[in-house]
Design a protein around this motif. Structure first.
Motif, PDB file in Angstrom:
ATOM      1  N   ALA A 181       0.832  -1.209   0.000  1.00 30.62           N
ATOM      2  CA  ALA A 181       0.000   0.000   0.000  1.00 30.62           C
ATOM      3  C   ALA A 181       0.863   1.254   0.000  1.00 30.62           C
ATOM      4  O   ALA A 181       0.386   2.342  -0.348  1.00 30.62           O
ATOM      5  CB  ALA A 181      -0.927   0.004   1.216  1.00 30.62           C
ATOM      6  N   GLY A 182       2.135   1.107   0.363  1.00 36.42           N
ATOM      7  CA  GLY A 182       3.064   2.228   0.435  1.00 36.42           C
ATOM      8  C   GLY A 182       3.420   2.551   1.872  1.00 36.42           C
ATOM      9  O   GLY A 182       2.590   2.421   2.779  1.00 36.42           O
ATOM     10  N   VAL A 183       4.667   2.953   2.078  1.00 34.64           N
ATOM     11  CA  VAL A 183       5.125   3.304   3.424  1.00 34.64           C
ATOM     12  C   VAL A 183       4.217   4.379   4.013  1.00 34.64           C
ATOM     13  O   VAL A 183       3.935   5.390   3.369  1.00 34.64           O
ATOM     14  CB  VAL A 183       6.580   3.812   3.384  1.00 34.64           C
ATOM     15  N   GLY A 184       3.754   4.142   5.234  1.00 36.44           N
ATOM     16  CA  GLY A 184       2.917   5.117   5.918  1.00 36.44           C
ATOM     17  C   GLY A 184       1.446   5.028   5.599  1.00 36.44           C
ATOM     18  O   GLY A 184       0.637   5.759   6.190  1.00 36.44           O
ATOM     19  N   SER A 185       1.053   4.125   4.688  1.00 37.56           N
ATOM     20  CA  SER A 185      -0.367   3.994   4.372  1.00 37.56           C
ATOM     21  C   SER A 185      -1.137   3.521   5.603  1.00 37.56           C
ATOM     22  O   SER A 185      -0.726   2.568   6.269  1.00 37.56           O
ATOM     23  CB  SER A 185      -0.573   2.979   3.239  1.00 37.56           C
ATOM     24  N   PRO A 186      -2.275   4.151   5.912  1.00 36.02           N
ATOM     25  CA  PRO A 186      -3.069   3.709   7.066  1.00 36.02           C
ATOM     26  C   PRO A 186      -3.654   2.311   6.878  1.00 36.02           C
ATOM     27  O   PRO A 186      -4.108   1.702   7.846  1.00 36.02           O
ATOM     28  CB  PRO A 186      -4.168   4.771   7.167  1.00 36.02           C
ATOM     29  N   ARG A 187      -3.635   1.799   5.641  1.00 38.96           N
ATOM     30  CA  ARG A 187      -4.162   0.445   5.421  1.00 38.96           C
ATOM     31  C   ARG A 187      -3.236  -0.624   5.972  1.00 38.96           C
ATOM     32  O   ARG A 187      -3.667  -1.743   6.247  1.00 38.96           O
ATOM     33  CB  ARG A 187      -4.387   0.205   3.920  1.00 38.96           C
ATOM     34  N   GLY A 188      -1.937  -0.296   6.137  1.00 31.50           N
ATOM     35  CA  GLY A 188      -0.993  -1.296   6.604  1.00 31.50           C
ATOM     36  C   GLY A 188      -0.918  -2.461   5.627  1.00 31.50           C
ATOM     37  O   GLY A 188      -1.233  -2.334   4.440  1.00 31.50           O
TER      38      GLY A 188
END
Length: 381
Positions: free
Chosen positions: A211-218
């Motif tokens: 999801a990308g570094v720091g994405s709230p989806r984890g």
């Protein structure tokens, strides 16, 4: 058709990134990532292809520091959690993207018998030794020996581990080669040779959040497929009991794509309670093979980012990031918490020096240890 081929065929039909221009060449660019406490420079090399994929490798730990790839809308993001600067890798490394060895994974009690002699290696994970001990391959500065552009841009690093290093016998010379091609394949190959009989099991500890570094989806929404009918259960200290157990009817059955978060907290299974989630070895095969085979397929359904992992190794250690507790501040100032990233390590089995029924980790003079892993990156539309 075998399950491996069925999954590979499904990927081919799923909308992978556009095929490469045969005339295109990927590029490798050198830089400096920082300095060691003794003043030595830490080189970095960034591999870039024409499809929006790049991978940065640093010489400390021969580590994958970043990997950027586009999502289905073309938005690029770094999918490797870690640090922006050298400071974090020196003070709280956590094996981020690192090469782990001499013996990846755990050795029970930091002790094993080899050729009739008892060897003691540093204990650094409860009562056990983990990833080579207190100063394993992840914590040393490797030498960059070759950097190349071409159809596959690459960087090769070398580390010579002296006889007795962390308690292991023999002088071990290891090469780590990272390469990126125009088909969006990131290949990591480890080769090692020794001047004395020893034990070797080297892998890569990249932490993925597609999801990308720091994405709230984890990473707990990632869909994972592991083509394994068996896994090796552990005791309460994460040491395998020596048994191979069927995954059928358990939370360890990933033969069909399953979201990690669906079962990662199912404490009714004592194995999940032991590791606070997944931190186990799946039995892909019974021996190292001359060719590669599918180890896992991972997809983040919102972004469409995914990869297939192929290797010649018989075991896959899948770790679901269970011990991130909010005490690590990583890239972009993001605090890493439980489930923010996952690790997929192709390797020989944990505690193999103490387990006679596991594939051997022995390496003799004149032999070459090899672990080749390929991340076939794709984007589902």
């Amino acid at each position: 058709m075998s399950r491996t081929l069925m999954i590979a065929a499904a990927l081919a039909a799923s909308g992978a990134m556009t095929a490469a221009d045969p005339a295109a060449a990927a590029q490798a660019k050198r830089a400096t990532f920082g300095r060691m406490p003794d003043g030595r420079t830490v080189p970095s090399v960034t591999l870039t292809n024409g499809k929006g994929v790049s991978a940065t490798v640093i010489a400390l730990g021969a580590s994958l520091q970043a990997l950027t790839m586009p999502d289905k809308a073309g938005e690029r993001a770094d999918v490797q959690i870690g640090y922006d600067t050298i400071d974090g890798y020196l003070t709280k490394p956590e094996f981020f993207g690192a090469t782990v060895g001499r013996v990846a994974n755990r050795i029970a009690g930091g002790r094993f018998t080899f050729d009739g002699r008892v060897y003691n290696v540093p204990v650094n994970n409860g009562p056990n030794s983990l990833h080579g001990g207190t100063k394993g391959f992840d914590k040393v500065l490797w030498e960059v020996t070759e950097v190349k552009d071409g159809p596959a841009a690459s960087v090769t690093l070398r580390y010579v581990s002296p006889d007795g290093d962390m308690g292991y016998p023999g002088t071990l010379t290891t090469y780590a080669t990272y390469s990126l091609d125009e088909q969006n394949q990131l290949t990591i190959e480890y080769r090692a040779s020794t001047d004395r009989a020893t034990v070797v099991n080297i892998s890569n500890h990249a932490y993925w959040n597609l999801a990308g570094v720091g994405s709230p989806r984890g990473a707990m929404g990632h869909l994972v497929t592991i083509p394994a009918a068996r896994y090796t259960p552990t005791d309460a200290t994460s040491i395998p009991t020596g048994r191979h157990v069927s995954v059928a009817g358990t939370v360890f059955d990933f033969r069909k794509a399953t979201a990690i978060g669906d079962r990662v907290r199912d404490g009714r299974d004592p194995q999940i309670a032991y590791g606070r989630g997944y931190d186990h070895n799946w039995v892909i095969g019974d021996a190292v093979t001359p060719t590669q085979h599918l180890m896992a397929r991972v997809v983040e359904p919102v972004s469409g980012r995914g990869f297939e992992l192929w290797s010649n190794q018989p075991g896959l250690q899948f770790y679901s990031g269970n011990f991130f507790d909010g005490t690590i501040v990583g890239k972009g100032g993001h605090i890493y918490r439980m489930g923010d990233a996952i690790v997929m390590e192709p390797q020989l089995f944990p505690d193999a020096p103490n387990q006679k029924n596991f594939p051997s980790v022995r390496l003799d003079p004149g032999q070459t240890y090899r672990n080749t892993m390929v991340y076939k990156l794709f984007t589902e539309r």
